[in-house]
Motif scaffolding. Sequence first.
Motif, PDB file in Angstrom:
ATOM      1  N   ARG A 138       7.989   2.388  -3.512  1.00  0.00           N
ATOM      2  CA  ARG A 138       8.422   3.803  -3.256  1.00  0.00           C
ATOM      3  C   ARG A 138       9.397   3.723  -2.355  1.00  0.00           C
ATOM      4  O   ARG A 138      10.558   4.337  -2.540  1.00  0.00           O
ATOM      5  N   LEU A 149     -12.818  -6.977  -0.034  1.00  0.00           N
ATOM      6  CA  LEU A 149     -12.148  -6.181  -1.223  1.00  0.00           C
ATOM      7  C   LEU A 149     -11.037  -5.304  -0.707  1.00  0.00           C
ATOM      8  O   LEU A 149     -10.033  -5.100  -1.264  1.00  0.00           O
ATOM      9  N   MET A 150     -11.182  -4.774   0.637  1.00  0.00           N
ATOM     10  CA  MET A 150      -9.936  -4.166   1.186  1.00  0.00           C
ATOM     11  C   MET A 150      -8.726  -5.059   1.466  1.00  0.00           C
ATOM     12  O   MET A 150      -7.669  -5.038   1.006  1.00  0.00           O
ATOM     13  N   ARG A 194      -2.581  -3.569  -2.627  1.00  0.00           N
ATOM     14  CA  ARG A 194      -1.960  -2.734  -3.571  1.00  0.00           C
ATOM     15  C   ARG A 194      -1.482  -1.296  -3.080  1.00  0.00           C
ATOM     16  O   ARG A 194      -0.345  -1.020  -3.511  1.00  0.00           O
ATOM     17  N   ILE A 195      -2.296  -0.857  -2.188  1.00  0.00           N
ATOM     18  CA  ILE A 195      -1.688   0.362  -1.571  1.00  0.00           C
ATOM     19  C   ILE A 195      -0.223   0.108  -0.828  1.00  0.00           C
ATOM     20  O   ILE A 195       0.750   0.778  -1.215  1.00  0.00           O
ATOM     21  N   GLY A 196      -0.223  -1.022  -0.231  1.00  0.00           N
ATOM     22  CA  GLY A 196       0.747  -1.066   0.502  1.00  0.00           C
ATOM     23  C   GLY A 196       2.124  -1.473  -0.528  1.00  0.00           C
ATOM     24  O   GLY A 196       3.067  -1.175   0.062  1.00  0.00           O
ATOM     25  N   GLU A 197       1.871  -2.246  -1.280  1.00  0.00           N
ATOM     26  CA  GLU A 197       2.725  -2.482  -2.593  1.00  0.00           C
ATOM     27  C   GLU A 197       3.365  -1.077  -3.043  1.00  0.00           C
ATOM     28  O   GLU A 197       4.734  -1.063  -3.024  1.00  0.00           O
ATOM     29  N   ILE A 198       2.508  -0.184  -3.276  1.00  0.00           N
ATOM     30  CA  ILE A 198       2.988   0.997  -4.106  1.00  0.00           C
ATOM     31  C   ILE A 198       3.626   1.716  -3.105  1.00  0.00           C
ATOM     32  O   ILE A 198       4.851   2.075  -3.416  1.00  0.00           O
ATOM     33  N   LEU A 199       3.500   1.688  -1.462  1.00  0.00           N
ATOM     34  CA  LEU A 199       4.247   2.314  -0.638  1.00  0.00           C
ATOM     35  C   LEU A 199       5.655   1.687  -0.605  1.00  0.00           C
ATOM     36  O   LEU A 199       6.660   2.208  -0.518  1.00  0.00           O
ATOM     37  N   PHE A 203      -7.750  -6.949  -2.235  1.00  0.00           N
ATOM     38  CA  PHE A 203      -7.249  -5.932  -3.342  1.00  0.00           C
ATOM     39  C   PHE A 203      -6.682  -4.574  -2.677  1.00  0.00           C
ATOM     40  O   PHE A 203      -5.435  -4.329  -3.367  1.00  0.00           O
ATOM     41  N   ALA A 204      -7.557  -3.584  -2.229  1.00  0.00           N
ATOM     42  CA  ALA A 204      -7.117  -2.206  -2.270  1.00  0.00           C
ATOM     43  C   ALA A 204      -5.874  -2.148  -1.342  1.00  0.00           C
ATOM     44  O   ALA A 204      -4.815  -1.544  -1.727  1.00  0.00           O
ATOM     45  N   LEU A 205      -5.672  -2.969  -0.154  1.00  0.00           N
ATOM     46  CA  LEU A 205      -4.802  -2.604   0.686  1.00  0.00           C
ATOM     47  C   LEU A 205      -3.507  -3.195   0.343  1.00  0.00           C
ATOM     48  O   LEU A 205      -2.453  -2.493   0.666  1.00  0.00           O
ATOM     49  N   TYR A 222     -14.854  -5.847   3.512  1.00  0.00           N
ATOM     50  CA  TYR A 222     -13.535  -6.530   4.183  1.00  0.00           C
ATOM     51  C   TYR A 222     -12.757  -6.955   3.123  1.00  0.00           C
ATOM     52  O   TYR A 222     -11.321  -7.236   2.896  1.00  0.00           O
TER      53      TYR A 222
END
Lengths: 261, 236
Positions: free
Chosen positions: B113, B97-98, B105-110, B101-103, B95
Amino acid sequence: MADNANPIEPIHQFEISNFFTFGTIGGDGTEGSGVEIAFTNSALFMVLTVLVIAGFLILSTRGRGLVPGRMQLLAEMCYEFIANMVRTSAGTEGMRFFPFVFSLFMFILIANLFGMFPYFFTVTSHLIVAVMLALMVFITVVVYGFMRNGFGFFKLFVPSGIPWYVMWLVVPIEFISFLSRPLSHSLRLFGNILAGHIVLKVFGGMVVALLAAGAWAPLAILPFGMAVALTGLEFLVAALQAFVFAVLTCVYLNDAIHPGH
Amino acid sequence: MAGELSETITLAQAETDLTHEGEGGDAATEADHGAATEQGAATDHGTEAAGHEDAALHEGTEAGGHAAPAVFPPFNPATFGSQILWLALTFGVLYLLMSRFALPRIGEILEVRRDRVEGDLAEADRLRQKTDQAIEAYEQDLADARAKAHGIAESTRDEIRKDLDGQRAKVEADLSKKMAAAEARIQETKTSAMSHVDEIASDTATSLVSQLLGTVPAKSVNSAVSAVIKETQNGN
């Protein structure tokens, strides 16, 4: 006894073995009392599950590519899939639980998929794991429901738009159905995974038994075909149960956020 | 013999589970009353009951050592503690880590974009509007130029026409003046010619009369002629 058990015995795969034991908490010092704490095969696969998920998501998005690569696209698809699920079932406010639902989904999915490897331990095939996950959701719903709505959370048990004279019947039913949620939530996951693995092992065992039975050996093709088909089905179940668990989590969280029906 | 032995142990253990560990000794004592072979087994069991650690080692799992061996592993409460602990640890770490870090980061990428795509679309829209404006301005200019050209042509034509009319008027006036002068001269000539007519008529009449009658006084001829002329002029 576990070591020299029949290798094709279908229950053997669920056996938990300790790699090393840390000790026992509580109890009166006698064997079996208190809570034994050990690093087990189950724990190993929980750790592996977390490592795989975190490794995959963090490494695949390392490049932060504007145009995603394959792995990054997969990670983004997971993200958007769960984000859409949470947003549609629990609304925008439910997005605060997005990391929670995402972790649940990924944990169950990867743990289930790990179980599809022969000789690997299936974390979710143990009752206590499924129960703890479901209880986590249940407690989150209750705590957040009361935190956000106060006593308004009780509106969950009083469906609007029904006449007062059926209330005495409906409210207890709603209450019982609410309390039985963690039970159905956990048993659905546990039961599906457990039953699938047993059935798979039974058919696998039949192949071995028939091959060893001399003249009957050619018949082994039948359970073998069955095992192959069931393996495909089990992959579907592995993904589907993770999905179902996550969807139900969203639905329950929605109740905590919007208790009025 | 070995099979029999383990069976006896299992039975004795089942009994131990039902009663208490201390009573295991009673079971052993009871077994002591049995046959010689069984007595051997009971002795084995006795040591086992006394040193439970041996049994645990022998059976590989400590859980199996105490609970009935037939317990279904997913329901074995002896393993619950470890599973809960490790589930809490691993899920907690997952939880963290997600959510940390992970979420994000992915949210930022999206988001980057999406922003980029939206920005590009807005830029394209802006450029298109600019193009539209340029086209509009061009057409406006074109229409203006056309109108101006038309105006120039019109004014030039008017000027030319005015000029032409002026010249024509001048020429016509000139002509009419000349014509009037000519007419006056004709009139004058005519008048002078007419004034000579009396003379010619008197001369002609004198010569005629002299031819016919001989010499006649010029005075009477002149008066006769002028009388005739007067008569003619009055007659017409």
